[in-house]
Design a protein around this motif. Structure first.
Motif, PDB file in Angstrom:
ATOM      1  N   ALA A   1       0.831  -1.208   0.000  1.00  0.00           N
ATOM      2  CA  ALA A   1       0.000   0.000   0.000  1.00  0.00           C
ATOM      3  C   ALA A   1       0.863   1.255   0.000  1.00  0.00           C
ATOM      4  CB  ALA A   1      -0.924  -0.004   1.218  1.00  0.00           C
ATOM      5  N   LEU A   2       1.870   1.298   0.871  1.00  0.00           N
ATOM      6  CA  LEU A   2       2.758   2.453   0.921  1.00  0.00           C
ATOM      7  C   LEU A   2       3.531   2.580  -0.393  1.00  0.00           C
ATOM      8  CD1 LEU A   2       4.016   4.781   2.575  1.00  0.00           C
ATOM      9  CD2 LEU A   2       5.781   3.160   3.309  1.00  0.00           C
ATOM     10  N   ALA A   3       3.966   1.455  -0.948  1.00  0.00           N
ATOM     11  CA  ALA A   3       4.696   1.478  -2.220  1.00  0.00           C
ATOM     12  C   ALA A   3       3.814   2.015  -3.341  1.00  0.00           C
ATOM     13  CB  ALA A   3       5.184   0.078  -2.559  1.00  0.00           C
ATOM     14  N   THR A   4       2.525   1.715  -3.292  1.00  0.00           N
ATOM     15  CA  THR A   4       1.600   2.224  -4.303  1.00  0.00           C
ATOM     16  C   THR A   4       1.507   3.742  -4.238  1.00  0.00           C
ATOM     17  OG1 THR A   4       0.288   0.180  -4.236  1.00  0.00           O
ATOM     18  CG2 THR A   4      -0.790   2.145  -5.129  1.00  0.00           C
ATOM     19  N   LEU A   5       1.294   4.274  -3.034  1.00  0.00           N
ATOM     20  CA  LEU A   5       1.223   5.727  -2.883  1.00  0.00           C
ATOM     21  C   LEU A   5       2.550   6.374  -3.255  1.00  0.00           C
ATOM     22  CD1 LEU A   5      -0.464   8.169  -1.945  1.00  0.00           C
ATOM     23  CD2 LEU A   5       0.574   7.870   0.315  1.00  0.00           C
ATOM     24  N   ALA A   6       3.660   5.775  -2.847  1.00  0.00           N
ATOM     25  CA  ALA A   6       4.982   6.326  -3.150  1.00  0.00           C
ATOM     26  C   ALA A   6       5.215   6.379  -4.659  1.00  0.00           C
ATOM     27  CB  ALA A   6       6.067   5.505  -2.465  1.00  0.00           C
ATOM     28  N   ALA A   7       4.793   5.335  -5.365  1.00  0.00           N
ATOM     29  CA  ALA A   7       4.959   5.312  -6.823  1.00  0.00           C
ATOM     30  C   ALA A   7       4.172   6.446  -7.474  1.00  0.00           C
ATOM     31  CB  ALA A   7       4.511   3.972  -7.385  1.00  0.00           C
ATOM     32  N   ILE A   8       2.982   6.721  -6.965  1.00  0.00           N
ATOM     33  CA  ILE A   8       2.163   7.804  -7.518  1.00  0.00           C
ATOM     34  C   ILE A   8       2.815   9.159  -7.260  1.00  0.00           C
ATOM     35  CG2 ILE A   8      -0.050   9.005  -7.293  1.00  0.00           C
ATOM     36  CD1 ILE A   8      -1.308   6.261  -6.678  1.00  0.00           C
ATOM     37  N   THR A   9       3.296   9.379  -6.036  1.00  0.00           N
ATOM     38  CA  THR A   9       3.875  10.681  -5.704  1.00  0.00           C
ATOM     39  C   THR A   9       5.183  10.930  -6.446  1.00  0.00           C
ATOM     40  OG1 THR A   9       4.994   9.758  -3.753  1.00  0.00           O
ATOM     41  CG2 THR A   9       2.831  10.735  -3.418  1.00  0.00           C
ATOM     42  N   HIS A  10       5.881   9.858  -6.849  1.00  0.00           N
ATOM     43  CA  HIS A  10       7.143  10.006  -7.573  1.00  0.00           C
ATOM     44  C   HIS A  10       6.958   9.853  -9.077  1.00  0.00           C
ATOM     45  CE1 HIS A  10       9.948  10.427  -4.250  1.00  0.00           C
ATOM     46  NE2 HIS A  10       9.316   9.470  -3.607  1.00  0.00           N
ATOM     47  N   GLY A  11       5.727  10.039  -9.559  1.00  0.00           N
ATOM     48  CA  GLY A  11       5.436   9.827 -10.975  1.00  0.00           C
ATOM     49  C   GLY A  11       6.263  10.665 -11.926  1.00  0.00           C
ATOM     50  N   LYS A  12       6.753  11.832 -11.479  1.00  0.00           N
ATOM     51  CA  LYS A  12       7.538  12.721 -12.343  1.00  0.00           C
ATOM     52  C   LYS A  12       9.036  12.496 -12.194  1.00  0.00           C
ATOM     53  CE  LYS A  12       4.021  16.357 -12.235  1.00  0.00           C
ATOM     54  NZ  LYS A  12       3.718  17.776 -11.915  1.00  0.00           N
ATOM     55  N   ASN A  13       9.444  11.594 -11.321  1.00  0.00           N
ATOM     56  CA  ASN A  13      10.867  11.345 -11.093  1.00  0.00           C
ATOM     57  C   ASN A  13      11.486  10.639 -12.309  1.00  0.00           C
ATOM     58  OD1 ASN A  13      13.373   9.940 -10.098  1.00  0.00           O
ATOM     59  ND2 ASN A  13      12.756  10.912  -8.189  1.00  0.00           N
ATOM     60  N   PRO A  14      12.668  11.075 -12.765  1.00  0.00           N
ATOM     61  CA  PRO A  14      13.303  10.419 -13.917  1.00  0.00           C
ATOM     62  C   PRO A  14      13.570   8.928 -13.700  1.00  0.00           C
ATOM     63  CG  PRO A  14      14.389  12.509 -13.429  1.00  0.00           C
ATOM     64  CD  PRO A  14      13.450  12.243 -12.297  1.00  0.00           C
ATOM     65  N   ASP A  15      13.687   8.507 -12.432  1.00  0.00           N
ATOM     66  CA  ASP A  15      13.973   7.104 -12.121  1.00  0.00           C
ATOM     67  C   ASP A  15      12.720   6.309 -11.781  1.00  0.00           C
ATOM     68  OD1 ASP A  15      16.741   7.501 -12.453  1.00  0.00           O
ATOM     69  OD2 ASP A  15      16.935   8.256 -10.409  1.00  0.00           O
ATOM     70  N   ILE A  16      11.546   6.813 -12.161  1.00  0.00           N
ATOM     71  CA  ILE A  16      10.300   6.137 -11.817  1.00  0.00           C
ATOM     72  C   ILE A  16      10.230   4.739 -12.420  1.00  0.00           C
ATOM     73  CG2 ILE A  16       9.101   7.149 -13.795  1.00  0.00           C
ATOM     74  CD1 ILE A  16       7.619   6.275 -10.334  1.00  0.00           C
ATOM     75  N   GLY A  17      10.941   4.499 -13.510  1.00  0.00           N
ATOM     76  CA  GLY A  17      10.919   3.175 -14.142  1.00  0.00           C
ATOM     77  C   GLY A  17      11.392   2.082 -13.213  1.00  0.00           C
ATOM     78  N   VAL A  18      12.399   2.355 -12.401  1.00  0.00           N
ATOM     79  CA  VAL A  18      12.914   1.360 -11.447  1.00  0.00           C
ATOM     80  C   VAL A  18      11.856   1.062 -10.392  1.00  0.00           C
ATOM     81  CG1 VAL A  18      14.778   0.809  -9.866  1.00  0.00           C
ATOM     82  CG2 VAL A  18      15.226   2.266 -11.841  1.00  0.00           C
ATOM     83  N   VAL A  19      11.143   2.099  -9.966  1.00  0.00           N
ATOM     84  CA  VAL A  19      10.080   1.932  -8.966  1.00  0.00           C
ATOM     85  C   VAL A  19       8.965   1.061  -9.525  1.00  0.00           C
ATOM     86  CG1 VAL A  19       8.331   3.152  -7.614  1.00  0.00           C
ATOM     87  CG2 VAL A  19      10.625   4.137  -7.873  1.00  0.00           C
ATOM     88  N   LEU A  20       8.536   1.359 -10.751  1.00  0.00           N
ATOM     89  CA  LEU A  20       7.436   0.611 -11.358  1.00  0.00           C
ATOM     90  C   LEU A  20       7.823  -0.841 -11.639  1.00  0.00           C
ATOM     91  CD1 LEU A  20       6.044   3.304 -13.830  1.00  0.00           C
ATOM     92  CD2 LEU A  20       5.291   2.762 -11.510  1.00  0.00           C
ATOM     93  N   LYS A  21       9.071  -1.061 -12.032  1.00  0.00           N
ATOM     94  CA  LYS A  21       9.535  -2.429 -12.261  1.00  0.00           C
ATOM     95  C   LYS A  21       9.533  -3.220 -10.958  1.00  0.00           C
ATOM     96  CE  LYS A  21      11.242  -5.915 -14.486  1.00  0.00           C
ATOM     97  NZ  LYS A  21      10.394  -6.678 -15.442  1.00  0.00           N
ATOM     98  N   ALA A  22       9.918  -2.586  -9.856  1.00  0.00           N
ATOM     99  CA  ALA A  22       9.876  -3.255  -8.552  1.00  0.00           C
ATOM    100  C   ALA A  22       8.442  -3.634  -8.196  1.00  0.00           C
ATOM    101  CB  ALA A  22      10.480  -2.356  -7.481  1.00  0.00           C
ATOM    102  N   MET A  23       7.489  -2.777  -8.565  1.00  0.00           N
ATOM    103  CA  MET A  23       6.084  -3.071  -8.275  1.00  0.00           C
ATOM    104  C   MET A  23       5.612  -4.307  -9.029  1.00  0.00           C
ATOM    105  SD  MET A  23       4.860  -0.856  -6.072  1.00  0.00           S
ATOM    106  CE  MET A  23       3.187  -1.426  -6.247  1.00  0.00           C
TER     107      MET A  23
END
Length: 294
Positions: free
Chosen positions: A156-178
């Motif tokens: 749940a926390l990872a889901t919210l964190a991924a949304i808040t970091h949507g503009k981060n250049p490294d968001i791809g690593v976050v989404l792949k972890a998800m």
């Protein structure tokens, strides 16, 4: 019109009752996990004609303490009028429910988050009457959860964190972890996570990456987003084949196709238009004539 990211940033707290406790811990406050949660009406309108609605309002039952009212607001940009509205919400909720309110503002933009994070005082400077202090979750203080092990501990926390970091250049690593974690996560958990992140990313470039990851890593899984991706892929394949048919007919008839005409045909994503061009390609004296009257 309410945007998808706006919806996802506050509705996620309705889906995951214990998320606020984890977010407050990240923010350095540390509320206890609630024993239960009740979603309350978000309409704060009084008899006056001014309509006021908080985005999400929930009652948090605490084990050893008094219940709390959690108001969650998704904020997409700086708005000088908002602090006064938030102060109204807090006063109204305290009066109506006789419970202590907490305001959590969720932002996807760092500048907006830092703006919302400042205490605001109301009243004359020599004697402020009221100070508003919302909790703020945004890219300036939410964790970048790039390790699947960390994601698995708190989806749940990872889901919210991924949304808040949507503009981060490294968001791809976050989404792949998800998606790495979601592969072997129960279906009941997968569905809201996939949809919340899709909503939360809205029209950001990261949204297209998320759709690709879901389509590839979770291709076996059925959810509204996955079905939508499959439908889009099917339509895309049909239009591509239809464009190739138009060009093939012109080539078979020995008609020269200028590059501009070729680009217009291959760039068309409307199957009905392509079918019309295909019929014209059978008799058109020149490639440009497939577009006649258009």
């Amino acid at each position: 019109m309410v945007s998808s990211p706006y919806e996802a940033m506050h509705r996620v707290f309705q889906e995951y009752p214990k998320l606020f406790a984890r977010v407050s811990e990240v923010l350095g406050v540390g509320f206890k996990p609630p024993t239960s949660i009740t979603v309350l009406p978000n309409d704060l309108t009084e008899t006056s004609p001014v309509e006021r609605r908080v985005d999400t309002l929930v009652r948090l039952e605490m084990a050893d303490d008094e219940p709390l009212l959690l108001a969650v607001e998704a904020q997409g940009k700086k708005d000088p009028a908002k602090p006064a509205s938030w102060a109204y919400y807090a006063s109204y909720l305290l009066t109506k429910y006789q419970l202590q309110p907490v305001l959590l503002v969720v932002c996807q933009d760092r500048a907006t988050a830092e703006w919302a994070d400042r205490p605001v005082s109301f009243g004359p400077p020599q004697w402020p009457l009221l100070t508003l202090r919302p909790l703020v979750a945004g890219p300036h203080n939410m964790p970048m959860m790039t390790d699947p092990t960390e994601v698995r501990k708190d989806v749940a926390l990872a889901t919210l964190a991924a949304i808040t970091h949507g503009k981060n250049p490294d968001i791809g690593v976050v989404l792949k972890a998800m998606t790495t974690v979601l592969v072997d996560t129960p279906d009941a958990v997968k569905n809201p996570v996939i949809e919340f992140i899709s909503q939360g990313l809205g029209k950001l470039p990261a949204a297209a990456l998320w759709r690709k990851l879901v389509a590839v890593d979770l291709s076996f899984y059925k959810s509204p987003l996955v079905e939508e991706i499959r439908d889009e892929a099917r339509v895309e394949g049909e239009t591509q084949r239809a464009a190739e048919d138009v060009l093939a007919v012109l080539a078979e008839r020995g008609i020269d196709v200028p590059e501009a005409v070729r680009e217009r045909i291959t760039g068309c994503d409307d199957p009905e238009v392509l079918r019309r061009w295909l019929r014209r390609a059978v008799t058109a004296p020149a490639a440009e004539d497939v577009f006649r009257d258009e």
